[in-house]
Scaffold this active site. Structure first.
Site, mmCIF file in Angstrom:
data_model
loop_
_atom_site.group_PDB
_atom_site.id
_atom_site.type_symbol
_atom_site.label_atom_id
_atom_site.label_comp_id
_atom_site.label_asym_id
_atom_site.label_seq_id
_atom_site.Cartn_x
_atom_site.Cartn_y
_atom_site.Cartn_z
ATOM 1 N N ASP A 1 101.858 5.254 17.529
ATOM 2 C CA ASP A 1 102.039 6.679 17.754
ATOM 3 C C ASP A 1 103.546 6.949 17.747
ATOM 4 O O ASP A 1 104.355 6.015 17.797
ATOM 5 C CB ASP A 1 101.406 7.054 19.098
ATOM 6 C CG ASP A 1 101.535 8.531 19.422
ATOM 7 O OD1 ASP A 1 101.576 9.347 18.482
ATOM 8 O OD2 ASP A 1 101.597 8.870 20.618
ATOM 9 N N ASP B 1 105.510 10.307 19.349
ATOM 10 C CA ASP B 1 106.005 10.923 20.582
ATOM 11 C C ASP B 1 105.500 10.175 21.814
ATOM 12 O O ASP B 1 104.301 9.945 21.964
ATOM 13 C CB ASP B 1 105.556 12.387 20.656
ATOM 14 C CG ASP B 1 106.211 13.243 19.594
ATOM 15 O OD1 ASP B 1 107.350 13.682 19.808
ATOM 16 O OD2 ASP B 1 105.586 13.450 18.535
ATOM 17 N N ASP C 1 100.414 6.713 23.550
ATOM 18 C CA ASP C 1 100.527 7.196 24.933
ATOM 19 C C ASP C 1 99.633 8.383 25.245
ATOM 20 O O ASP C 1 99.536 8.797 26.405
ATOM 21 C CB ASP C 1 101.979 7.613 25.212
ATOM 22 C CG ASP C 1 102.309 8.961 24.590
ATOM 23 O OD1 ASP C 1 102.109 9.108 23.361
ATOM 24 O OD2 ASP C 1 102.741 9.868 25.324
#
Length: 367
Positions: free
Chosen positions: A108, A110, A313
């Site tokens: 991922d 961000d 996250d």
């Protein structure tokens, strides 16, 4: 000589089970973890007026004001860490499970490669992180899987040797630069073809209309921002006074009444508007594994030698973690300092630990 994509580990490394009352690896395909994954999969915001209060509760729950705590004495944190131990602390268990297999890395952006910031346009990655990702991509097929549009995430990462899956996997593109260990996919006739997947192309005009309507609606709410990610829209409320979150929710609901083929999901202080198709980061992971010549993880040919590692996250990354549990092979790693429901097997605290983990992968592969 070390084979590209393989990891060398000590012969006496722990292969399947690390110490801890709750932790088992590889993760079980079903059992209790399956119930949790089903619960997370079912989490979707209802736009009906009767559930407006629960919608706001959901927004707050996804964006908690975490209290400062000492992990060593916090019972909840300790129990969570037993179930989802540090991928750095248990690195040998991960490496041993991957021994003799081809690692494929999914990241991922961000909150994983860059810190979460108030202005999404300033979520830049450090040069050190870029070097770490470059090192991993030189040894393993590596993909960035992000909710951002493909062009935006590429402008942040700026590495041509990677696969990119933007718009939550609805816009996939293969490497534009040659790689030392993996190249273009081939057709059954042996002809080279570029990796490209855009399952929501027909929704582009609709998404453009919804973007214009949303931007006009939330313009009067200080701090609110609508981001056009090509195949999906992101309504950021990180900089909005919590007392105005209800106004953001109401404006989004008002626009989506006119677009029944768009649905709403939720991330960290962001509302995501997506097409109503069965496609997410988990499906992107399946597609890329298949494009690379491995099993897609649908249960038909799961005995291949791929070992996917997915690091993310956000709640949207749970779709990929569920795919790894269904495969019964691979490692899902959640980036979080605090306990949260997840289908991931391991955890890392922040992007700095992600960088350390990636560097450790490179060192292990070079041994």
């Amino acid at each position: 000589m070390t084979k590209h994509g393989a990891v060398v580990v000590p012969e006496d490394a722990v292969v399947a089970v690390a110490a801890g009352r709750h932790f088992s690896f590889p993760p079980p395909r079903t059992a209790g973890a399956g119930d949790l994954c089903k619960k997370l999969a079912a989490q979707q915001i209802d736009l009906g007026a009767a559930v407006m209060g629960s919608w706001l509760d959901s927004m707050k729950a996804s964006s908690p004001r975490h209290r400062l705590m000492a992990p060593a004495v916090d019972a909840e944190h300790d129990e969570w860490m037993e179930k989802h131990p540090s991928a750095l602390g248990r690195f040998e268990a991960v490496a041993a499970a991957a021994k003799g297999k081809r690692i494929v890395v999914f990241l991922d952006y961000d909150g994983t490669l860059s810190p979460i910031v108030e202005d999404p346009d300033r979520a830049v990655m450090t040069d050190e992180m870029r070097d770490a990702v470059r090192g991993v991509a030189a040894r393993f097929p590596t993909a960035i899987v992000s909710g951002r549009c493909l062009d935006k995430v590429f402008s942040f990462v700026r590495l041509e040797e990677l696969y990119y899956a933007g718009s939550h996997g609805m816009d996939i593109q293969g490497p534009t630069a040659a790689s030392t260990h993996h190249g273009p996919t081939t057709t059954p006739k042996g002809e080279e073809e570029s990796v490209l997947c855009q399952p929501a192309r027909e929704f582009l005009p609709m998404i453009g209309e919804a973007y214009a309507a949303l931007a006009a609606k939330v313009e009067a709410i200080p701090g609110a921002k609508v981001e056009n990610n090509k195949f999906c829209l992101s309504v950021h409320f990180r900089c909005v006074d919590e007392r105005r979150w209800g106004a953001v929710a109401e404006q989004v609901r008002a626009v989506l009444r006119d677009y029944p083929r768009l649905r709403l999901t939720q991330g960290r202080k962001v509302l995501e508007i997506r097409p109503t198709i069965k496609w997410d980061k988990g499906e992107a992971l399946r597609f890329l594994l298949s494009a690379l010549g491995f099993s897609s993880g649908d249960g038909a040919n799961d005995g291949d030698d791929a070992f996917p590692i997915y690091i993310g996250d956000d709640r949207t990354d749970e779709d990929a973690f569920r795919v790894l549990r269904a495969r019964g092979q691979g490692a899902g790693i959640l980036v979080s300092r605090f306990p949260k429901d997840t289908c991931a097997s391991f955890s890392l605290r922040d992007p700095s630990e992600v960088k350390d983990f990636l560097r450790k992968l490179v060192t292990c592969a070079a041994a």
